[in-house]
Design a protein around this motif. Structure first.
Motif, mmCIF file in Angstrom:
data_model
loop_
_atom_site.group_PDB
_atom_site.id
_atom_site.type_symbol
_atom_site.label_atom_id
_atom_site.label_comp_id
_atom_site.label_asym_id
_atom_site.label_seq_id
_atom_site.Cartn_x
_atom_site.Cartn_y
_atom_site.Cartn_z
ATOM 1 N N ASP A 62 4.390 7.368 -3.109
ATOM 2 C CA ASP A 62 4.584 7.212 -2.703
ATOM 3 C C ASP A 62 5.668 6.197 -3.190
ATOM 4 N N ARG A 63 6.668 5.026 -3.100
ATOM 5 C CA ARG A 63 7.737 4.958 -4.277
ATOM 6 C C ARG A 63 6.905 3.666 -5.113
ATOM 7 N N ALA A 87 -0.388 9.346 -1.290
ATOM 8 C CA ALA A 87 0.017 9.227 0.084
ATOM 9 C C ALA A 87 0.121 11.116 0.888
#
Length: 185
Positions: free
Chosen positions: A163-164, A169
């Motif tokens: 993910d960021r 993820a």
């Protein structure tokens, strides 16, 4: 100085009137006029070759341009470019009682030197280098430059998903996370 191969050059700087709309803010500008191989007749003293109200030409003699093995890639990039050139970094210098003038600070045949100077917000100008100087730099670069072996890049489809925030993820193609109405009824 060093055991590096080098050539002596002289730099010519020129003051000229500014044309067009920019003339409203600046009446004259300094530009690199030429880089020539140094000759004994030039002497070692900086001097004005000619000066009028609108134009001036100054000679800055006896600059050493050395080639270093650890910068061979920079010489190779320059020598193999469409227009191989001299790179001259210059600054405006104030002289007590006289108008400021542009004075060279360094001369090089390396793209890397020019890039460092530009990164440091210096004024850098170029002028085409003569063919014999280009061949000299190219021969040196070919002897010392070893291109970096490029590693095969792994296809992006094999990279793990994050993910960021860099946390692992996952992607699902099932409907297990449909929120809202219809669940638990």
């Amino acid at each position: 100085m060093s055991d590096s191969p080098q050539v002596q050059v002289s730099v010519l700087m020129r003051r000229e009137p500014v044309q067009g709309p920019m003339a409203r803010w600046q009446s004259h500008r300094w530009v690199l006029d030429d880089v020539v191989l140094h000759e004994a007749g030039f002497g070692d003293e900086v001097r004005c070759l000619r000066e009028t109200e609108d134009h001036a030409q100054w000679l800055f003699p006896n600059w050493s341009v050395a080639l270093f093995p650890d910068d061979a890639e920079g010489y190779w990039l320059n020598a193999t470019s469409p227009t191989p050139c001299w790179f001259v970094m210059w600054r405006m210098i104030d002289h007590e009682g006289h108008a400021p003038r542009a004075e060279p600070q360094a001369v090089s045949l390396s793209y890397h030197d020019a890039g460092r100077w530009l990164d440091a917000q210096e004024t850098v100008e170029t002028i085409p280098a003569p063919a014999d100087v280009v061949q000299w730099a190219l021969a040196f670069a070919q002897h010392h430059y070893v291109p970096e072996v490029k590693k095969r890049q792994r296809p992006q489809s094999f990279r793990g998903l994050t993910d960021r925030f860099g946390q692992p993820a996952s992607v699902s193609t099932t409907d297990k996370r449909k929120g809202g109405a219809g669940q638990g009824a």
